[in-house]
Write a protein that holds these residues in place. Structure first.
Motif, PDB file in Angstrom:
ATOM      1  N   PRO A 187      42.637  70.894  49.308  1.00 49.80           N
ATOM      2  CA  PRO A 187      42.979  71.161  50.349  1.00 49.80           C
ATOM      3  C   PRO A 187      42.050  70.586  51.528  1.00 49.80           C
ATOM      4  O   PRO A 187      40.841  70.536  51.602  1.00 49.80           O
ATOM      5  N   ALA A 188      42.883  70.344  52.600  1.00 47.82           N
ATOM      6  CA  ALA A 188      42.034  69.658  53.663  1.00 47.82           C
ATOM      7  C   ALA A 188      41.225  70.761  54.427  1.00 47.82           C
ATOM      8  O   ALA A 188      41.378  71.882  54.607  1.00 47.82           O
ATOM      9  N   GLY A 189      39.969  70.394  54.658  1.00 45.40           N
ATOM     10  CA  GLY A 189      38.884  70.925  55.457  1.00 45.40           C
ATOM     11  C   GLY A 189      38.078  72.313  54.638  1.00 45.40           C
ATOM     12  O   GLY A 189      37.443  72.962  55.142  1.00 45.40           O
ATOM     13  N   THR A 190      38.450  72.447  53.206  1.00 46.41           N
ATOM     14  CA  THR A 190      37.642  73.553  52.493  1.00 46.41           C
ATOM     15  C   THR A 190      37.268  72.781  51.074  1.00 46.41           C
ATOM     16  O   THR A 190      37.803  71.791  50.708  1.00 46.41           O
ATOM     17  N   THR A 191      36.424  73.396  50.611  1.00 46.74           N
ATOM     18  CA  THR A 191      35.519  72.984  49.322  1.00 46.74           C
ATOM     19  C   THR A 191      35.535  74.086  48.427  1.00 46.74           C
ATOM     20  O   THR A 191      34.801  74.108  47.528  1.00 46.74           O
ATOM     21  N   THR A 192      36.541  75.176  48.772  1.00 50.28           N
ATOM     22  CA  THR A 192      36.352  76.258  47.670  1.00 50.28           C
ATOM     23  C   THR A 192      37.288  76.391  46.635  1.00 50.28           C
ATOM     24  O   THR A 192      36.710  77.080  45.645  1.00 50.28           O
ATOM     25  N   ALA A 193      38.423  75.646  46.840  1.00 44.13           N
ATOM     26  CA  ALA A 193      39.181  75.816  45.508  1.00 44.13           C
ATOM     27  C   ALA A 193      40.429  74.603  45.849  1.00 44.13           C
ATOM     28  O   ALA A 193      40.318  73.801  46.556  1.00 44.13           O
ATOM     29  N   GLY A 194      41.174  74.520  44.706  1.00 44.90           N
ATOM     30  CA  GLY A 194      42.156  73.670  44.679  1.00 44.90           C
ATOM     31  C   GLY A 194      42.061  72.112  44.261  1.00 44.90           C
ATOM     32  O   GLY A 194      42.597  71.160  44.653  1.00 44.90           O
ATOM     33  N   TRP A 195      40.666  71.891  43.644  1.00 44.45           N
ATOM     34  CA  TRP A 195      40.298  70.560  43.312  1.00 44.45           C
ATOM     35  C   TRP A 195      41.224  69.968  42.286  1.00 44.45           C
ATOM     36  O   TRP A 195      41.500  70.752  41.198  1.00 44.45           O
ATOM     37  N   TYR A 196      41.699  68.789  42.415  1.00 48.76           N
ATOM     38  CA  TYR A 196      42.805  68.267  41.559  1.00 48.76           C
ATOM     39  C   TYR A 196      41.955  67.546  40.483  1.00 48.76           C
ATOM     40  O   TYR A 196      40.746  66.865  40.547  1.00 48.76           O
ATOM     41  N   GLY A 197      42.420  67.530  39.048  1.00 50.65           N
ATOM     42  CA  GLY A 197      41.718  66.815  38.064  1.00 50.65           C
ATOM     43  C   GLY A 197      42.758  65.926  37.335  1.00 50.65           C
ATOM     44  O   GLY A 197      43.772  66.567  36.757  1.00 50.65           O
ATOM     45  N   GLY A 198      42.668  64.808  37.449  1.00 50.98           N
ATOM     46  CA  GLY A 198      43.570  63.691  37.110  1.00 50.98           C
ATOM     47  C   GLY A 198      43.379  62.520  37.918  1.00 50.98           C
ATOM     48  O   GLY A 198      42.580  62.280  38.292  1.00 50.98           O
ATOM     49  N   GLU A 199      44.663  61.477  37.856  1.00 55.38           N
ATOM     50  CA  GLU A 199      44.709  60.418  38.512  1.00 55.38           C
ATOM     51  C   GLU A 199      45.793  60.255  39.581  1.00 55.38           C
ATOM     52  O   GLU A 199      46.877  61.081  39.346  1.00 55.38           O
ATOM     53  N   LEU A 200      45.470  59.483  40.645  1.00 59.80           N
ATOM     54  CA  LEU A 200      46.687  59.395  41.464  1.00 59.80           C
ATOM     55  C   LEU A 200      46.714  57.799  41.778  1.00 59.80           C
ATOM     56  O   LEU A 200      45.753  56.998  41.714  1.00 59.80           O
TER      57      LEU A 200
END
Length: 311
Positions: A187-200
């Motif tokens: 998510p934009a502006g936050t570092t607490t959750a939602g990190w993606y694992g994989g390739e884009l």
């Protein structure tokens, strides 16, 4: 019908190919947009060419300075993951939280692809979650298109560009919602959750609600007759040999250009008569050789032709 390059030239906001071997991510359109990567690895590209961006699921992100369109929009990208996590992993977002910020987010959780767009605090324009699981460690092609209007349809295509994966009716409009930046990988502006694992890979953003059919470039197969050679007209700069590496490589690797009905969206072309766009001449001029490709303008559109045979 047009190529990605032609559509990008007309409607493109940003195009990130992630093909830099390391360091910053640069917009291929040359608009000056730069993505700043953190803990990003570069792996093989989705089609075996160039690179993709690999996210570790805990600290990888690319922050962008490119704006997200505030009305009509089309987004296309490729992703691959084998991370099955119950919590959200975001491919790209323009918001911190649905509860206090309007914007969009595209992600995956429990293997299910999802997208949500809010018009104001926790009020959804559209919201969707797939029934399919996409954590198969295979590349998937995503295309999202919406004109931003209340009551209109947002179309989501995944892999099958002929049939929408989902069609959602918007409950409210997107007009005037300014998204100055977006993030890729959380998510934009936050570092607490939602990190993606994989390739884009191959992230394309347009300010037009395009359809996958807009990217289909119909092809005409041309066969000349004895003592006739098709050449570029010396009086027309509009007819050009295609500088398209992707198509050239496809042909070089055994790809097939099939004949189509030339009357689908225009009158059949009479290749026996000279015009300002192309001409048939005798052997006193140098012809395009067999297998060479060129474009023909037809009513403002460009068709691709290839010489099937030449004498």
């Amino acid at each position: 019908m047009a190529t990605t390059e032609q559509l990008m030239a007309q409607y493109g906001v940003a195009w990130f190919g992630f093909d830099e071997a390391s360091g910053n991510v640069y917009d291929k359109l040359g608009n000056g947009y730069v993505g700043t990567p953190s803990n990003i690895q570069r792996l093989n590209g989705w089609n075996g060419e160039g690179y993709s961006a690999s996210f570790n699921g805990t600290s990888s992100v690319i922050t962008q300075t490119a704006p997200m369109p505030d009305r009509e929009i089309a987004i296309r990208f490729k992703f691959k993951t084998n991370v099955l996590r119950a919590t959200d992993m975001y491919f790209l977002t323009t918001l911190n939280s649905y509860k206090d910020q309007k914007g969009m987010a595209v992600g995956i959780a429990n293997g299910k692809f999802h997208i949500a767009w809010t018009s104001s605090a926790n009020i959804y324009c559209v919201r969707y979650e797939s029934s399919d699981n996409f954590t198969d460690n295979q590349w998937h092609d995503v295309f999202i298109s919406w004109d931003g209007k209340q009551g209109s349809l947002m179309c989501i295509y995944i892999d099958d560009m002929k049939t929408p994966h989902a069609v959602l009716r918007a409950e409210s409009s997107n007009n005037g919602h300014l998204y100055p930046t977006f993030a890729i990988g959380r998510p934009a502006g936050t570092t607490t959750a939602g990190w993606y694992g994989g390739e884009l890979d191959d992230l394309q953003i347009y300010n037009k609600a395009l359809s996958p059919s807009d990217f289909e470039q119909k092809r005409l197969v041309v066969k000349t007759t004895d003592n006739k050679n098709l050449v570029l007209s010396p009086t027309s700069a509009r007819v050009k040999e295609i500088p398209n590496t992707v198509e050239y490589m496809m042909l070089a690797q055994g790809g097939v250009v099939k004949e189509i009905d030339s009357a689908v969206d225009s009158q059949p072309i009479d290749f026996t008569k000279p015009t300002t766009e192309y001409e048939l001449v005798t052997n006193n001029r140098t012809p395009l050789e067999k297998g060479r490709m060129f474009t023909i303008p037809i009513s403002g559109d460009f068709k691709t032709a290839m010489i099937e045979d030449n004498y």
